[in-house]
Write a protein that holds these residues in place. Structure first.
Motif, PDB file in Angstrom:
ATOM      1  N   GLY A 166     -28.408   1.237 -67.581  1.00 62.01           N
ATOM      2  CA  GLY A 166     -28.249   1.370 -66.140  1.00 62.01           C
ATOM      3  C   GLY A 166     -26.805   1.582 -65.705  1.00 62.01           C
ATOM      4  N   ILE A 167     -25.886   1.658 -66.644  1.00 59.40           N
ATOM      5  CA  ILE A 167     -24.477   1.814 -66.296  1.00 59.40           C
ATOM      6  C   ILE A 167     -24.047   3.262 -66.522  1.00 59.40           C
ATOM      7  N   SER A 168     -23.446   3.854 -65.516  1.00 61.95           N
ATOM      8  CA  SER A 168     -22.964   5.231 -65.658  1.00 61.95           C
ATOM      9  C   SER A 168     -21.803   5.245 -66.642  1.00 61.95           C
ATOM     10  N   SER A 169     -21.609   6.397 -67.240  1.00 65.76           N
ATOM     11  CA  SER A 169     -20.499   6.505 -68.192  1.00 65.76           C
ATOM     12  C   SER A 169     -19.840   7.869 -68.084  1.00 65.76           C
ATOM     13  N   CYS A 170     -18.667   7.968 -68.657  1.00 73.21           N
ATOM     14  CA  CYS A 170     -17.919   9.225 -68.636  1.00 73.21           C
ATOM     15  C   CYS A 170     -17.496   9.527 -70.072  1.00 73.21           C
ATOM     16  N   THR A 171     -17.917  10.650 -70.579  1.00 73.78           N
ATOM     17  CA  THR A 171     -17.570  11.014 -71.956  1.00 73.78           C
ATOM     18  C   THR A 171     -16.210  11.693 -71.976  1.00 73.78           C
ATOM     19  N   ALA A 172     -15.390  11.295 -72.914  1.00 69.73           N
ATOM     20  CA  ALA A 172     -14.038  11.852 -73.017  1.00 69.73           C
ATOM     21  C   ALA A 172     -13.693  12.073 -74.479  1.00 69.73           C
ATOM     22  N   GLN A 173     -12.607  12.781 -74.688  1.00 67.98           N
ATOM     23  CA  GLN A 173     -12.156  13.047 -76.055  1.00 67.98           C
ATOM     24  C   GLN A 173     -10.775  12.440 -76.252  1.00 67.98           C
ATOM     25  N   VAL A 174     -10.576  11.875 -77.418  1.00 71.83           N
ATOM     26  CA  VAL A 174      -9.259  11.304 -77.727  1.00 71.83           C
ATOM     27  C   VAL A 174      -8.300  12.466 -78.007  1.00 71.83           C
ATOM     28  N   VAL A 175      -7.192  12.483 -77.270  1.00 66.92           N
ATOM     29  CA  VAL A 175      -6.249  13.599 -77.427  1.00 66.92           C
ATOM     30  C   VAL A 175      -4.930  13.155 -78.053  1.00 66.92           C
ATOM     31  N   GLY A 176      -4.729  11.897 -78.211  1.00 65.63           N
ATOM     32  CA  GLY A 176      -3.487  11.443 -78.829  1.00 65.63           C
ATOM     33  C   GLY A 176      -3.509   9.947 -79.019  1.00 65.63           C
ATOM     34  N   SER A 177      -2.651   9.501 -79.930  1.00 61.05           N
ATOM     35  CA  SER A 177      -2.555   8.061 -80.151  1.00 61.05           C
ATOM     36  C   SER A 177      -1.112   7.621 -79.995  1.00 61.05           C
ATOM     37  N   SER A 178      -0.919   6.322 -79.955  1.00 60.03           N
ATOM     38  CA  SER A 178       0.421   5.800 -79.731  1.00 60.03           C
ATOM     39  C   SER A 178       1.298   6.033 -80.953  1.00 60.03           C
ATOM     40  N   PRO A 179       2.504   6.552 -80.755  1.00 58.18           N
ATOM     41  CA  PRO A 179       3.388   6.753 -81.904  1.00 58.18           C
ATOM     42  C   PRO A 179       4.147   5.496 -82.299  1.00 58.18           C
ATOM     43  N   SER A 180       3.781   4.376 -81.709  1.00 56.80           N
ATOM     44  CA  SER A 180       4.495   3.129 -81.979  1.00 56.80           C
ATOM     45  C   SER A 180       3.846   2.373 -83.130  1.00 56.80           C
ATOM     46  N   ASN A 181       4.659   1.562 -83.810  1.00 54.04           N
ATOM     47  CA  ASN A 181       4.133   0.712 -84.877  1.00 54.04           C
ATOM     48  C   ASN A 181       3.627  -0.620 -84.340  1.00 54.04           C
ATOM     49  N   TYR A 182       3.875  -0.901 -83.078  1.00 56.99           N
ATOM     50  CA  TYR A 182       3.595  -2.234 -82.551  1.00 56.99           C
ATOM     51  C   TYR A 182       2.545  -2.263 -81.453  1.00 56.99           C
ATOM     52  N   SER A 183       2.088  -1.132 -80.982  1.00 55.47           N
ATOM     53  CA  SER A 183       1.012  -1.145 -79.992  1.00 55.47           C
ATOM     54  C   SER A 183      -0.039  -0.121 -80.402  1.00 55.47           C
ATOM     55  N   GLN A 184      -1.293  -0.504 -80.249  1.00 58.98           N
ATOM     56  CA  GLN A 184      -2.395   0.378 -80.646  1.00 58.98           C
ATOM     57  C   GLN A 184      -3.093   0.907 -79.397  1.00 58.98           C
ATOM     58  N   THR A 185      -2.730   2.087 -79.005  1.00 62.96           N
ATOM     59  CA  THR A 185      -3.380   2.723 -77.858  1.00 62.96           C
ATOM     60  C   THR A 185      -3.731   4.160 -78.220  1.00 62.96           C
TER      61      THR A 185
ATOM     62  N   SER B  73      -6.199   9.069 -69.465  1.00 65.10           N
ATOM     63  CA  SER B  73      -6.173   7.605 -69.418  1.00 65.10           C
ATOM     64  C   SER B  73      -5.654   7.077 -70.750  1.00 65.10           C
ATOM     65  N   VAL B  74      -5.090   5.911 -70.687  1.00 67.91           N
ATOM     66  CA  VAL B  74      -4.625   5.246 -71.908  1.00 67.91           C
ATOM     67  C   VAL B  74      -5.588   4.101 -72.219  1.00 67.91           C
ATOM     68  N   VAL B  75      -6.055   4.077 -73.469  1.00 67.54           N
ATOM     69  CA  VAL B  75      -7.017   3.058 -73.890  1.00 67.54           C
ATOM     70  C   VAL B  75      -6.349   2.118 -74.889  1.00 67.54           C
ATOM     71  N   MET B  76      -6.353   0.847 -74.561  1.00 70.25           N
ATOM     72  CA  MET B  76      -5.833  -0.152 -75.496  1.00 70.25           C
ATOM     73  C   MET B  76      -6.936  -0.479 -76.493  1.00 70.25           C
ATOM     74  N   LEU B  77      -6.654  -0.278 -77.780  1.00 72.55           N
ATOM     75  CA  LEU B  77      -7.666  -0.531 -78.804  1.00 72.55           C
ATOM     76  C   LEU B  77      -7.836  -2.034 -79.038  1.00 72.55           C
ATOM     77  N   MET B  78      -8.970  -2.368 -79.635  1.00 69.65           N
ATOM     78  CA  MET B  78      -9.266  -3.791 -79.838  1.00 69.65           C
ATOM     79  C   MET B  78      -8.341  -4.435 -80.856  1.00 69.65           C
ATOM     80  N   THR B  79      -7.639  -3.609 -81.641  1.00 70.54           N
ATOM     81  CA  THR B  79      -6.712  -4.153 -82.635  1.00 70.54           C
ATOM     82  C   THR B  79      -5.352  -4.481 -82.031  1.00 70.54           C
TER      83      THR B  79
END
Lengths: 173, 371
Positions: free
Chosen positions: B113-132, B167-173
């Protein structure tokens, strides 16, 4: 008005921003994918260190700040944190190398390597100060070591680029 | 020299002050900083795209050198997995449909019952200390900060920054990630040796006995054909040659002095999976996320490796309930009332993120109040 525009275009820091954007695009694409030993190589940090090596501590600090600020724009970390750390790295590179009596290629490599390692240790400390947890781990040492080695190898060509970008406008003519 | 030193000190002081001001503004959520980042993104994206195209051959060469063997192994493993999953998928789809039907009948919220929006990952964080990671959909799709992001395997993180088209997505790690979760533990079972008929009555004729194992089906709802899996309990029915059938669930009357060693498994209480809530926290790329604050309850029993971890949901949780997160990979026992520390193997493979789904879900506390 035109003179001001020419002054801005001729400014060495404008050139540095353009070079920084190119390096940043490499950082977010090529070096983001190539991760030897699982470590993301920090070409932006190398640019900051090389700026200090090429032009001395004061210009190195300003150049490092600019490069760090560009890097902050694409990271999710607090804006200004990388700028502060990279400014320290640029300053340290110029300051440390000013003690070398006769500079050689290996002394420059060594300096770039050491200040890069210092920068990679300062970054997680900065993150911790600004509230990020679980960043200061032993993994930091691995990251610092790998980044230091990479930056030592590529310090010479990047320093050459920095010397070109940060020369005075009169010297450019 | 004094003038030079003064200039240098002034420069360092200015840089330090600027850094502190910028950090403070960003940490306080200044709109100027967000605008600056957004504007920079507009300028920088074309340069990055061009760079990505130009450096792709080098990237491919690098991956070819470093990951060839792992890709071959992965391909082999995936082929096995596909074959294994083909059968399981069909029954899983049926189960999910039934579960959603049951939830809907009871007026409970479901993911369907929850609407959603499909997206594609276009890049990741170039940092060693944050996972986005960065995805190519933003506010134009209805995405807001805090919304959960999933891929086909399960939850991957939450949205932390939203711009018009990205959008920037913070990963669970990421060390900054935290989410209320439920650990679904298997119900404890006890094996009991029941004393039954050890020796049958002596008889000169040869008797034939048939033992059949049947599944007792308990239907708890009015949904046609719906059989909740959790209530399935195996029972043994023994048909004697005389045609007398012993009652289901029993193995015959106990007789003192006669022993037998027929072990049967008796479910302890209702055979439903037990759930306990905790908080999942990321610990960086090199370490598996952990679940803390799981209470050491006798009823819950020892958490088993392989137990599923799902989102807990709730009024203040940023994720709806029952989104798959992963399984328990390691249980670290701690003394006192701290409860165990559970390491979680995430269901989603963060090395190969491509298409993701942003659930346009907002908890009730975040929704605007109707006038």
């Amino acid at each position: 008005m035109m003179n001001q525009l020419i002054f801005i275009i001729e400014n060495r820091y404008t050139r540095l921003v353009l070079v920084g954007l190119m390096f940043l695009s490499l950082q977010t694409t090529l070096f983001n994918e190539m991760r030897p030993f699982g470590v993301c190589l920090q070409v932006m940090l190398l640019l900051a260190a090389s700026s200090g090596l090429a032009t001395g501590s004061q210009t190195g600090a300003i150049a490092g700040f600019i490069v760090g600020l560009l890097y902050d724009m694409v990271l999710a970390t607090p804006l200004g944190l990388c700028a502060a750390v990279f400014a320290i790295v640029g300053y340290l590179a110029g300051f440390a190398h000013s003690f070398v009596h006769e500079s050689t290629w290996w002394s420059r490599m060594l300096t770039a390597s050491i200040v890069s390692a210092v920068g990679m240790i300062l970054l997680p400390i900065g993150f911790t100060i600004t509230g990020t947890e679980n960043v200061l781990t032993l993994n930091v040492l691995t990251v610092a070591l790998v980044v230091a080695l990479f930056n030592a190898v590529f310090s010479w060509p990047v320093e050459f680029v920095c010397r070109w970008a940060l020369r005075e406008p009169s010297a450019a003519r | 020299m004094a003038g030079y030193s003064f200039t240098r000190r002034r420069a360092i002081l200015l840089l330090s002050l600027t850094s502190v001001i910028l950090i403070t503004m960003d940490l306080r959520g200044s709109s100027i900083v967000n605008f600056a980042r957004s504007s920079f993104g507009v300028v920088f994206r074309p340069i990055e795209s061009a760079s990505r195209v130009l450096t792709r051959p080098i990237q491919n060469t690098w991956h070819g050198i470093t990951h060839y063997n792992s890709v071959v192994d992965e391909n082999r493993r995936l082929k096995d997995l596909v074959a294994y999953n083909e059968g399981a998928t069909i029954s899983a789809i049926a189960s999910v449909r039934e579960a959603q039907e049951l939830l809907a009948l009871n007026g409970l919220p479901t993911l369907a019952g929850i609407s959603s929006c499909t997206a594609q990952v276009v890049g990741s964080s170039p940092s060693n200390y944050s996972q986005t990671v960065e995805i190519n959909r933003g506010t134009e799709c209805g995405i807001k900060v805090g919304m959960p992001v999933l891929n086909a395997a399960g939850m991957i993180g939450k949205v932390t920054d939203v711009y018009k088209k990205r959008s920037v997505v913070m990963l669970m790690t990421d060390p900054g990630y935290s989410l209320a979760v439920k650990v679904v533990n298997a119900p404890p079972t006890t094996t009991t040796t029941v004393v039954g008929e050890g020796t049958s009555d002596s008889s000169s004729t040869t008797s034939t006995s048939t033992t059949t194992t049947t599944i007792k089906v308990t239907t708890t709802t009015g949904i046609p054909g719906f059989t909740p899996g959790a209530t399935i309990a195996p029972t043994v029915t023994t048909v004697s040659p005389t045609g007398v059938t012993s009652p289901p669930g029993s193995v015959g009357p106990n007789k003192p002095g006669q022993s037998t060693k027929s072990p049967i498994t008796v479910p302890a209480g209702i055979d439903l999976p037990l759930k306990e809530t905790g908080a999942l926290e990321g610990r960086g790329l090199s370490k598996a996320p952990v679940v803390r604050f799981v209470e050491n309850q006798v009823r819950f029993g020892d958490v088993k490796v392989g137990s599923p971890v799902i989102s807990a949901g709730g009024a203040t949780s940023l994720a709806p309930p029952d989104v798959v997160i992963g399984t328990i990979s390691r249980v670290i026992k701690r003394t006192g009332t701290l409860g165990p520390l559970l390491e979680v193997e995430l269901a989603a493979d963060f090395d190969y993120l491509n298409f993701v789904r942003v659930l346009l879900y907002q908890p009730s506390t975040e929704r605007p109040v109707q006038p």
